[in-house]
Design a protein around this motif. Structure first.
Motif, mmCIF file in Angstrom:
data_model
loop_
_atom_site.group_PDB
_atom_site.id
_atom_site.type_symbol
_atom_site.label_atom_id
_atom_site.label_comp_id
_atom_site.label_asym_id
_atom_site.label_seq_id
_atom_site.Cartn_x
_atom_site.Cartn_y
_atom_site.Cartn_z
ATOM 1 N N UNK B 28 0.801 -1.134 0.099
ATOM 2 C CA UNK B 28 -0.111 -0.078 0.025
ATOM 3 C C UNK B 28 0.834 1.138 -0.045
ATOM 4 N N UNK B 29 1.752 1.285 0.818
ATOM 5 C CA UNK B 29 2.714 2.366 0.888
ATOM 6 C C UNK B 29 3.842 2.420 -0.031
ATOM 7 N N UNK B 30 4.109 1.184 -0.723
ATOM 8 C CA UNK B 30 5.164 1.018 -1.715
ATOM 9 C C UNK B 30 6.577 1.372 -0.867
ATOM 10 N N UNK B 31 6.735 0.967 0.340
ATOM 11 C CA UNK B 31 7.896 1.132 1.148
ATOM 12 C C UNK B 31 8.177 -0.107 1.950
ATOM 13 N N UNK B 32 9.432 -0.296 2.466
ATOM 14 C CA UNK B 32 9.912 -1.376 3.283
ATOM 15 C C UNK B 32 10.751 -0.903 4.285
ATOM 16 N N UNK B 33 11.053 -1.681 5.022
ATOM 17 C CA UNK B 33 12.048 -1.423 6.169
ATOM 18 C C UNK B 33 13.585 -2.106 6.016
ATOM 19 N N UNK B 34 14.518 -1.145 6.318
ATOM 20 C CA UNK B 34 15.775 -1.770 6.103
ATOM 21 C C UNK B 34 16.526 -1.402 7.309
ATOM 22 N N UNK B 35 16.989 -2.459 8.075
ATOM 23 C CA UNK B 35 17.671 -2.589 9.688
ATOM 24 C C UNK B 35 19.262 -2.601 9.445
ATOM 25 N N UNK B 36 19.915 -1.762 10.431
ATOM 26 C CA UNK B 36 21.234 -1.986 10.592
ATOM 27 C C UNK B 36 22.160 -1.165 9.750
ATOM 28 N N UNK B 37 23.274 -0.712 10.251
ATOM 29 C CA UNK B 37 24.253 -0.136 9.579
ATOM 30 C C UNK B 37 24.415 -0.200 8.069
ATOM 31 N N UNK B 38 24.831 -1.678 7.842
ATOM 32 C CA UNK B 38 25.015 -1.825 6.550
ATOM 33 C C UNK B 38 23.963 -1.563 5.486
ATOM 34 N N UNK B 39 22.788 -2.016 5.879
ATOM 35 C CA UNK B 39 21.689 -1.904 4.907
ATOM 36 C C UNK B 39 21.198 -0.458 4.614
ATOM 37 N N UNK B 40 21.306 0.387 5.896
ATOM 38 C CA UNK B 40 20.847 1.760 5.817
ATOM 39 C C UNK B 40 22.037 2.436 4.991
ATOM 40 N N UNK B 41 23.188 2.070 5.151
ATOM 41 C CA UNK B 41 24.384 2.927 4.425
ATOM 42 C C UNK B 41 23.960 2.454 2.873
ATOM 43 N N UNK B 42 24.010 1.437 2.375
ATOM 44 C CA UNK B 42 23.655 1.065 0.950
ATOM 45 C C UNK B 42 22.373 1.546 0.491
ATOM 46 N N UNK B 43 21.251 1.779 1.348
ATOM 47 C CA UNK B 43 20.159 2.570 0.889
ATOM 48 C C UNK B 43 20.373 3.924 0.558
ATOM 49 N N UNK B 44 21.306 4.640 1.508
ATOM 50 C CA UNK B 44 21.444 5.989 1.446
ATOM 51 C C UNK B 44 22.376 6.356 0.295
ATOM 52 N N UNK B 45 22.856 5.435 -0.234
ATOM 53 C CA UNK B 45 23.896 5.712 -1.372
ATOM 54 C C UNK B 45 22.975 5.840 -2.466
ATOM 55 N N UNK B 46 21.829 5.335 -2.627
ATOM 56 C CA UNK B 46 20.925 5.278 -3.817
ATOM 57 C C UNK B 46 20.046 6.680 -3.646
ATOM 58 N N UNK B 47 19.921 7.298 -4.517
ATOM 59 C CA UNK B 47 19.101 8.790 -4.297
ATOM 60 C C UNK B 47 17.586 8.303 -4.199
ATOM 61 N N UNK B 48 17.160 8.923 -3.358
ATOM 62 C CA UNK B 48 15.538 9.081 -3.276
ATOM 63 C C UNK B 48 14.986 7.656 -2.814
#
Lengths: 277, 277
Positions: B28-48
């Motif tokens: 519904x929200x077209x969103x998901x959760x990413x936990x922990x430093x590794x995943x968050x770092x990788x996610x932030x490396x992608x714009x938007x």
């Protein structure tokens, strides 16, 4: 086959089996639990391994072959209620068959000999699911034995037994072996000892794997300690072609073991793969 | 950075993030959760990709680089109490960092093109841990993309995201693709479609893997359905040299993907491995 059904989860027999979920009791009784038709069938195929078998009435009907084999082998069979089975089994959906098995590991000298061609060493592997999966892969790749060092998880842990999918009963394993002792024995027996670690300078594709080889696999998070890397003949890494930082331990082990199996079978003339410019 | 700390697990923002543990809300929200430093770092490396970031005071100190990257990217950061983080996180030991990420899958036409050399297709893979592990192995083996069919687990499942160890953010994935449509697109794009299944007549060592290849991986327990086996150009099995009945799905996938990576890099002249007599 048992005539009456054990329905009391507090019966001494049930309690004695149930506590084998804990390592201290397994070590004391030199026994462990194997759940489900596949594991029980494999255990029964080995003489003298199954000490007793717990079944539900339903499972007896569904797995008549297993009941026959157990009875034929003189294994005491105890029918238990569904409730007792749930109490005994460590899985959410117990399949109605649970064997108390005697320890089956062998001394290092028996697991590793001059005839060994492929050996997997689990050093510092802490997750029982990973350990069981590596055991299964080692079996699939045709390994001669699997060495569990004293810093690794207990192969008789229920999760490890389940993840091994019967392989615990297929090939010789050692338990609690000091890593240095294992490496010395492997070298004496003519095996090249390769430590699988991201710190390796050469990759899997660059080393000749056609001869007798032992692979040492380390911890899920931090790999292998420096003193063990130094003991190995060479430190080898699985090449990472994409952007992943590393591979999951069990998948890396499978890739290494299969690379060895393939090279050994292709014959020594093939040598290492051509290097890329 | 947030000035005050969210301490109420019933705050609307916390509730909105928390329900992303369920697929219906993710879709519904077209969103998901990413936990922990590794995943968050990788996610932030992608714009938007990162919509918001939840942190604990402790994690902010430990991972200043991540906080800086998030702030720099204009991502709203909410500091939460340890209790709220435990409520949000799906792991037993949350590491104090949790990002709400926007869906990042791409259309099939973008994931599979005439330039694709190696593609993994997850058909009927039901265990999220296995799916994430295959995604990680595909990334490590240098695959161009991973196709999740409509019969496979959701790649945005928390366990899959964690098992992928950041790889979900590394290579294009598709979600909910009908298997037949994926196979058609792969063939049109010039890839040879191999179904990995114990039913295969030829083994991994006997097929030429040097050209552009897609691997289809099936269900953990029963493999691939007949109609999908028929759609593939060939059904290929991982050879079993020992007594194991089969390999674990994720380890079999890693062995197949690495065999392809190796053959493609060794150049087409190498061809299949020599056969044993």
């Amino acid at each position: 086959m048992a005539g009456s059904e054990l329905t009391n989860i507090k019966s001494p027999r049930v309690k004695a089996a149930r506590r084998l979920a804990k390592r201290a009791f397994r070590d004391r009784d030199r026994s462990f639990l194997a759940e489900g038709p596949q594991a029980v069938r494999e255990a029964l195929a080995l003489e003298g391994v199954v000490a007793e078998l717990f079944t539900t009435a339903e499972a007896e009907l569904r797995h008549a072959d297993i009941l026959f084999a157990a009875t034929h082998a003189g294994v005491p069979v105890f029918r238990v209620s569904g409730e007792v089975m749930s109490e005994l089994a460590q899985t959410v959906t117990p399949q109605g068959l649970l064997a108390v098995c005697r320890f089956l590991h062998v001394p290092l000298e028996q697991a590793v000999t001059a005839g060994s061609r492929l050996v997997a060493v689990l050093a510092h592997v802490r997750d029982p699911g990973n350990a069981g999966t590596v055991l299964r892969s080692a079996d699939a790749a045709g390994a001669d034995s699997v060495v569990f060092t004293d810093a690794s998880v207990d192969p008789y842990n229920g999760k490890c037994v389940r993840a091994s999918a019967g392989s615990l009963f297929h090939l010789p394993v050692t338990v609690g072996t000091p890593a240095a002792q294992a490496v010395a024995r492997l070298k004496e027996s003519g095996l090249r000892v390769l430590a699988a670690d991201g710190a390796g300078e050469r990759t899997l594709d660059d080393v000749d794997l056609s001869g007798p080889t032992a692979w040492i696999f380390g911890n899920e998070a931090w790999g292998l300690p420096p003193e063990l890397l130094r003991l190995a003949d060479e430190v080898v890494k699985v090449p990472i072609y994409g952007r992943a930082e590393s591979l999951n331990l069990a998948t890396a082990a499978a890739v290494c073991l299969y690379a060895s199996a393939r090279s050994q079978r292709a014959g020594s003339e093939s040598g290492p793969a051509p290097r890329l410019p």
